[in-house]
Design an enzyme around this catalytic site. Structure first.
Site, mmCIF file in Angstrom:
data_model
loop_
_atom_site.group_PDB
_atom_site.id
_atom_site.type_symbol
_atom_site.label_atom_id
_atom_site.label_comp_id
_atom_site.label_asym_id
_atom_site.label_seq_id
_atom_site.Cartn_x
_atom_site.Cartn_y
_atom_site.Cartn_z
ATOM 1 N N PHE A 168 0.931 -1.631 0.298
ATOM 2 C CA PHE A 168 -0.153 0.359 0.300
ATOM 3 C C PHE A 168 0.983 1.168 -0.069
ATOM 4 O O PHE A 168 -0.135 2.700 -0.182
ATOM 5 C CB PHE A 168 -1.244 0.110 1.228
ATOM 6 C CG PHE A 168 -0.546 0.529 2.348
ATOM 7 C CD1 PHE A 168 -0.217 1.616 3.133
ATOM 8 C CD2 PHE A 168 0.393 -0.775 3.493
ATOM 9 C CE1 PHE A 168 0.508 1.758 4.209
ATOM 10 C CE2 PHE A 168 0.955 0.043 4.831
ATOM 11 C CZ PHE A 168 0.800 1.614 4.802
ATOM 12 N N LYS A 178 -1.289 -7.005 -9.141
ATOM 13 C CA LYS A 178 -2.367 -7.291 -8.132
ATOM 14 C C LYS A 178 -1.628 -6.378 -7.229
ATOM 15 O O LYS A 178 -1.425 -6.794 -6.245
ATOM 16 C CB LYS A 178 -2.279 -9.106 -6.964
ATOM 17 C CG LYS A 178 -3.394 -9.430 -6.859
ATOM 18 C CD LYS A 178 -3.905 -8.180 -5.632
ATOM 19 C CE LYS A 178 -2.955 -8.489 -4.073
ATOM 20 N NZ LYS A 178 -3.312 -7.275 -3.231
ATOM 21 N N GLU A 185 -4.767 -3.514 -1.737
ATOM 22 C CA GLU A 185 -6.402 -3.304 -1.990
ATOM 23 C C GLU A 185 -7.293 -1.940 -1.379
ATOM 24 O O GLU A 185 -7.565 -1.020 -0.927
ATOM 25 C CB GLU A 185 -7.030 -4.750 -1.006
ATOM 26 C CG GLU A 185 -6.851 -5.085 -0.185
ATOM 27 C CD GLU A 185 -5.397 -6.028 0.301
ATOM 28 O OE1 GLU A 185 -4.606 -5.863 -0.510
ATOM 29 O OE2 GLU A 185 -5.677 -6.771 1.424
ATOM 30 N N SER A 214 5.668 -6.802 2.931
ATOM 31 C CA SER A 214 5.864 -7.468 4.731
ATOM 32 C C SER A 214 6.385 -8.185 4.529
ATOM 33 O O SER A 214 6.826 -9.571 3.709
ATOM 34 C CB SER A 214 4.526 -7.437 5.671
ATOM 35 O OG SER A 214 4.108 -7.856 5.631
ATOM 36 N N CYS A 229 9.131 1.687 3.399
ATOM 37 C CA CYS A 229 10.321 0.472 3.784
ATOM 38 C C CYS A 229 12.059 1.400 4.161
ATOM 39 O O CYS A 229 13.101 0.745 4.275
ATOM 40 C CB CYS A 229 10.875 -0.591 2.669
ATOM 41 S SG CYS A 229 10.685 0.237 1.247
ATOM 42 N N GLU A 276 9.040 -4.414 12.983
ATOM 43 C CA GLU A 276 8.872 -2.925 12.340
ATOM 44 C C GLU A 276 7.786 -2.594 12.296
ATOM 45 O O GLU A 276 6.236 -2.908 12.150
ATOM 46 C CB GLU A 276 8.416 -3.349 10.304
ATOM 47 C CG GLU A 276 8.625 -2.486 9.770
ATOM 48 C CD GLU A 276 8.641 -3.025 8.648
ATOM 49 O OE1 GLU A 276 7.691 -4.158 7.841
ATOM 50 O OE2 GLU A 276 9.212 -2.617 7.318
HETATM 51 P P1 NAD Z 1 1.635 -6.889 2.844
HETATM 52 O O1 NAD Z 1 2.539 -7.182 3.110
HETATM 53 O O2 NAD Z 1 0.491 -6.645 4.527
HETATM 54 O O3 NAD Z 1 0.906 -6.912 1.691
HETATM 55 C C1 NAD Z 1 1.666 -6.359 0.147
HETATM 56 C C2 NAD Z 1 0.855 -7.346 -0.994
HETATM 57 O O4 NAD Z 1 0.838 -8.698 -0.104
HETATM 58 C C3 NAD Z 1 -0.422 -7.160 -0.517
HETATM 59 O O5 NAD Z 1 -0.769 -6.486 -2.145
HETATM 60 C C4 NAD Z 1 -1.588 -7.858 -0.168
HETATM 61 O O6 NAD Z 1 -2.691 -7.806 -0.794
HETATM 62 C C5 NAD Z 1 -0.883 -9.045 -0.471
HETATM 63 N N1 NAD Z 1 -0.905 -10.425 0.991
HETATM 64 C C6 NAD Z 1 -1.625 -9.936 2.215
HETATM 65 N N2 NAD Z 1 -1.528 -10.932 2.579
HETATM 66 C C7 NAD Z 1 -1.119 -11.413 1.993
HETATM 67 C C8 NAD Z 1 -1.494 -13.320 2.097
HETATM 68 N N3 NAD Z 1 -1.820 -13.533 3.759
HETATM 69 N N4 NAD Z 1 -0.914 -13.674 1.303
HETATM 70 C C9 NAD Z 1 -0.679 -13.564 -0.215
HETATM 71 N N5 NAD Z 1 -1.030 -11.984 -0.097
HETATM 72 C C10 NAD Z 1 -0.626 -11.595 1.098
HETATM 73 O O7 NAD Z 1 2.186 -5.067 2.907
HETATM 74 P P2 NAD Z 1 1.518 -3.855 3.260
HETATM 75 O O8 NAD Z 1 1.470 -3.363 4.902
HETATM 76 O O9 NAD Z 1 0.883 -3.751 1.471
HETATM 77 O O10 NAD Z 1 2.796 -2.999 2.878
HETATM 78 C C11 NAD Z 1 3.858 -2.366 4.030
HETATM 79 C C12 NAD Z 1 5.258 -3.421 4.160
HETATM 80 O O11 NAD Z 1 5.557 -3.274 2.584
HETATM 81 C C13 NAD Z 1 5.516 -2.863 4.923
HETATM 82 O O12 NAD Z 1 6.970 -4.515 5.617
HETATM 83 C C14 NAD Z 1 7.358 -2.373 4.621
HETATM 84 O O13 NAD Z 1 8.073 -2.414 5.086
HETATM 85 C C15 NAD Z 1 6.762 -3.193 3.067
HETATM 86 N N6 NAD Z 1 7.873 -2.913 1.621
HETATM 87 C C16 NAD Z 1 8.715 -3.186 1.648
HETATM 88 C C17 NAD Z 1 9.622 -2.633 0.455
HETATM 89 C C18 NAD Z 1 10.913 -2.891 -0.382
HETATM 90 O O14 NAD Z 1 11.438 -2.306 -1.463
HETATM 91 N N7 NAD Z 1 11.384 -4.124 0.419
HETATM 92 C C19 NAD Z 1 8.577 -1.199 -0.561
HETATM 93 C C20 NAD Z 1 8.115 -1.374 -0.089
HETATM 94 C C21 NAD Z 1 6.965 -1.306 1.076
#
Ligand code: NAD
Length: 499
Positions: free
Chosen positions: A151, A175, A178, A228, A283, A384
């Site tokens: 997000f 994808k 959401e 994450s 991040c 985090e």
């Molecule tokens: P998230 O992991 O909750 O979601 C990321 C994606 O995975 C979304 O599209 C979500 O719909 C999907 N998803 C969520 N739960 C899932 C599951 N159980 N099974 C399959 N798919 C699933 O992350 P977020 O809260 O949207 O974003 C924040 C996180 O992203 C933080 O941890 C941040 O550090 C990380 N991030 C990392 C970078 C990087 O370059 N390393 C960059 C941006 C964000």
């Protein structure tokens, strides 16, 4: 009041989800639901992948000239609509408008890099590897690639992926998160207007069900994920189990080391920007300040002085420097880390928990928060937090600072602030972290380098965008050829030897 229902964008058309499942899209500044997004069913995923597979038959053979023209046209349209994208982004994510503009700009830089595809996709060639035998390599597209994005950068992170994958001749199923999904449809429509054939870039909205189907689908060749760490690990393990190429970028806990000789005003400016920009939902945000020796006593008054002037509010209001968090649940989770730190004996120097933004009482706001005397056993250090919370850890020496960073599970970004060139050089070589800043708090690589962390901040072998992006989205092939000379005919069962 609900005003819109966002659909998928498949094969160049808006397509409604076939399942009844929907997600709310909030305006985090007001707390109001401003729309909904329909979630994909398994059938929706299959239909989207089939569309992308069909489009891949032609796109993989499109000339480099055609791809370049379409990418340049897309670059122009994104640039023209930069503010429209940024506004859409602020409305759903909450980050302040100027920060959203910066996000779009950094995504645009990857599009610009991808415009150089004719240079980037060149293979290698050697003449006469054996008598009258030449050899050369080429980089070919993988087919259908899926991208799953978080997000916090709803425009930029997808642009780390799809312009690169498409430049390499792949078709793409995105994808997005959401929680703030509208911006991806807008950008996909811009790409279509730029001349991208239907089906080359598809946007599929949904949750775990959609992701799981993409991970097991036999026609998806590769998956790029950013999100994450627990989900990144799951994506990597599940995707590779199904034979896919996977890069999965995860979470972070970025430490900034402050040596006592540093320019303390420069360091205070940098850490306040890096900790509280985008409400800490980056991040690459700095979430731990490691103060060596007496650095804490010098820098903390400068930090609190700057924090007192920060304006938190609706991201669309020009005076706001920091916006709300993405959801109420997330806001409360971030606040719970501050509660725990207080209970564990840390000192809350600046407390953002009581903040109320007038006229936005239902918004998901938490003010900038500064916690001193944090120790490695506290949850606010280990986890985090992903919010506007900066933890200060005091250590005695440079070696203690390095050991602290090496003891953490994450290794995304780090920074050192010092005027000692030797210390900075030693740090950049010693530190087990993927991206390092020297007097630069957020060392996000330019589009012509690649972005990626170490340890549990990345699962996979290649970083994202830049040269690694080209490698990830292509497969290498080597050809050995000869135009037969009639003088050398005849059967030879010996192992071929170079002459
Ligand atoms: P998230 O992991 O909750 O979601 C990321 C994606 O995975 C979304 O599209 C979500 O719909 C999907 N998803 C969520 N739960 C899932 C599951 N159980 N099974 C399959 N798919 C699933 O992350 P977020 O809260 O949207 O974003 C924040 C996180 O992203 C933080 O941890 C941040 O550090 C990380 N991030 C990392 C970078 C990087 O370059 N390393 C960059 C941006 C964000």
């Amino acid at each position: 009041m609900t005003t819109k229902l966002l659909t998928h964008f498949i094969g160049g058309k808006n397509v409604a989800a076939t399942s009844d499942k929907k997600g709310d899209i909030f305006n985090p500044a007001t707390g109001a639901v401003q729309g909904q997004v329909g979630f994909a069913s398994t059938a929706d995923v299959d239909a989207t992948v089939a569309t992308a597979k069909e489009a891949s038959r032609e796109w993989r053979h499109s000339s480099l000239a055609t791809r370049t023209r379409v990418l340049f046209a897309f670059r122009e349209l994104v640039n023209k609509h930069k503010d429209d994208i940024a506004r859409l982004l602020t409305l759903e994510h909450g980050k302040v408008f100027s920060d959203a503009q910066g996000e779009v700009q950094r995504g645009l830089e990857v599009v610009e890099y991808a415009c150089g595809l004719s240079q980037l996709l060149k293979g290698e060639r050697s003449d006469d590897v054996s008598t009258d035998v030449d050899t050369w390599s080429m980089r070919q597209p993988l087919g259908v690639v899926a991208g799953i994005t978080p997000f916090n950068f709803p425009a930029m992170v997808p642009m780390w992926m799809y312009p690169m994958a498409i430049a390499c001749g792949n078709t793409f199923v995105l994808k997005p998160s959401e929680r703030d999904p509208s911006v991806t449809n807008f950008c996909a429509e811009l790409f279509q207007k730029a001349g991208l054939p239907d089906g080359v870039l598809n946007v599929l909205h949904g949750d775990k069900l959609a992701v799981d189907r993409l991970l097991e689908h036999p026609d998806v060749a590769a998956v790029s994920f950013v999100g994450s760490t627990p989900i990144a690990r799951y994506i990597y393990e599940t995707g590779t189990k199904h034979g896919k190429r996977v890069q999965a970028l995860g979470g972070a806990k970025n430490h900034m080391v402050l040596l006592p000789d540093a320019d303390m005003d420069l360091a205070a400016d940098a850490v306040v920007g890096a900790a509280y920009g985008s409400a800490g939902e980056r991040c690459m945000a700095i979430s731990v300040l490691v103060c060596v020796g007496n650095a804490a006593d010098k820098v903390l008054p400068r930090i609190t002085e700057r924090m007192a002037k920060l304006v938190t509010g609706n991201g669309l209001e020009p005076q706001s420097q920091m916006g709300p968090l993405i959801t109420k649940v997330h806001r409360d989770r971030v606040a719970s880390f501050v509660d725990a730190a207080e209970k564990d004996g840390a000192k809350i120097l600046v407390d953002g928990r009581p903040l109320k933004v007038p006229g936005h009482e239902a918004g998901f706001f938490l003010g900038p928060t500064l916690i001193d005397h944090v120790t490695p056993s506290m949850s606010c250090y280990k986890e985090e937090i992903f919010g506007p919370v900066l933890s200060v850890v005091r250590v005695d020496s440079y070696d203690d600072a390095v050991a602290l960073i090496h003891g953490h599970i994450y290794g995304n970004g780090t920074a050192i602030f010092t005027n000692d060139g030797g210390a900075a050089r030693k740090f950049q070589r010693d530190i087990q972290v993927g991206m390092v800043g020297i007097n630069v708090p957020i060392p996000v690589p330019m589009a012509y380098y690649s972005f990626g962390g170490w340890k549990q901040s990345l699962f996979g072998d290649l970083h994202i965008y830049g040269p690694d992006g080209i490698r990830f989205y292509t497969r290498n092939k080597v050809v050995i050829g000869r135009w037969p000379d009639p003088r050398f005919r005849g059967v030879d069962l010996g192992f071929p030897q170079h002459k």
